[in-house]
Write a protein that holds these residues in place. Sequence first.
Motif, short mmCIF file in Angstrom:
data_model
loop_
_atom_site.label_atom_id
_atom_site.label_comp_id
_atom_site.label_asym_id
_atom_site.label_seq_id
_atom_site.Cartn_x
_atom_site.Cartn_y
_atom_site.Cartn_z
N ILE A 1 45.38 45.95 44.17
CA ILE A 1 45.60 44.72 43.56
C ILE A 1 47.27 44.36 43.38
O ILE A 1 47.86 43.57 42.81
CB ILE A 1 45.09 44.10 42.49
N THR B 1 42.69 39.75 44.96
CA THR B 1 42.78 38.94 43.74
C THR B 1 42.19 37.70 43.92
O THR B 1 41.67 37.15 43.08
CB THR B 1 44.14 39.14 43.20
N LYS C 1 35.55 42.47 40.71
CA LYS C 1 36.53 43.61 41.35
C LYS C 1 36.29 44.58 40.26
O LYS C 1 36.12 44.24 38.88
CB LYS C 1 37.84 43.48 41.13
#
Length: 133
Positions: free
Chosen positions: A77, A95, A101
């Motif tokens: 990320i 993201t 995640k």
Amino acid sequence: MNVLIIDGMGGGLGKAVIEHIAPMLHTKQATITAVGTNSAATSAMLKAGANIAATGENAVIYNAAKADYILGAIGIIATNAMHGEVTAKMAEAITASNAHKILIPVDKCSITVLGAKQSTLAEYLLEIIRYLK
């Protein structure tokens, strides 16, 4: 369930994740998609048992939008992580994805998460399995 594993460099982390979660996920009729930032990472994850594999920026962007879960090192990320292999478009796609995640706080990405306990990769892999169950 579509689980996306993203890794770069040699694909060792992604390979370990897939080897540990594949037996459980295949019984749940889940799809494991592996996307490498380079062909070596993709190859390692495919050999580890991914159902689908692709390489590169567009593959990350495309598959992040379709994933239910995204797994990888915390650096996925962060723009320019993994020695520059993570592009701004990759980090943004990950993201922005609605996927949950699950990020492993490895220190090779120059990111420290305060309050995160220091664990071995094996301990993180067990946590991932517990979470996905």
